[in-house]
Motif scaffolding. Structure first.
Motif: not given
Length: 152
Positions: A7-20, A47-50, A72-76
């Motif tokens: 849960t985070a308050d995003l201002t002016g940005v979206t699609n926050l995700s880990p570089l993976d 833990v990493n997905r690879f 189970r799957a790449p991060a959302s």
């Protein structure tokens, strides 16, 4: 099955995700607890997905068992919402362990909400991030970052 939520308050940005990527995987870092003895491991575990990592846990000096956690799957991506909403980022299949605390110690990326600007190198360890979107002409930020681990 466990899910890491944000849960985070995003201002002016979206699609926050880990570089993976496979060449540069994101390591999700957790404190873990053995599901048998309920002992919390003193070290942080990555833990990493690879790759499926085996995590040893112990209920004392006499017994050692192998535990695993796999992604189970790449991060959302976390999407900007007003007011901020809890969203699942990634799900884990855990055997013999549970995650009890998350540490955001890797690099994250986001996209400008009103522009095509891509922000990289976002560090969320302090629970907030600030920058400037030159294409939109506005300050952008990520504030009030709250991580939670829930049953999926």
């Amino acid at each position: 099955m466990l899910a890491l939520t944000l849960t985070a308050d995003l201002t002016g940005v979206t699609n926050l995700s880990p570089l993976d990527t496979e060449d540069d995987p994101y390591f999700f870092t957790f404190k873990v607890q053995c599901t048998s003895c309920r002992e919390i491991h003193p070290n942080w575990v990555n833990v990493n997905r690879f790759e499926a990592e085996e995590k040893p846990t112990s209920s004392g000096s006499a017994r050692l068992r192998e535990s695993t956690a796999t992604i189970r799957a790449p991060a959302s991506s976390y999407q900007q919402a007003s007011p901020p909403k809890r969203q699942n980022i990634v799900e884990f299949d855990c055997r013999g362990l549970e995650f009890v605390e998350f540490k955001a110690d890797g690099e994250w990326t986001a996209k400008g909400l009103e522009s095509t600007t891509v922000f990289t190198g976002i560090d969320l360890q302090e629970g907030e991030w600030f920058d400037y979107d030159e294409k939109a002409g506005e300050e952008v930020s990520i504030k009030d970052v709250k991580w939670d681990i829930r049953r999926a």
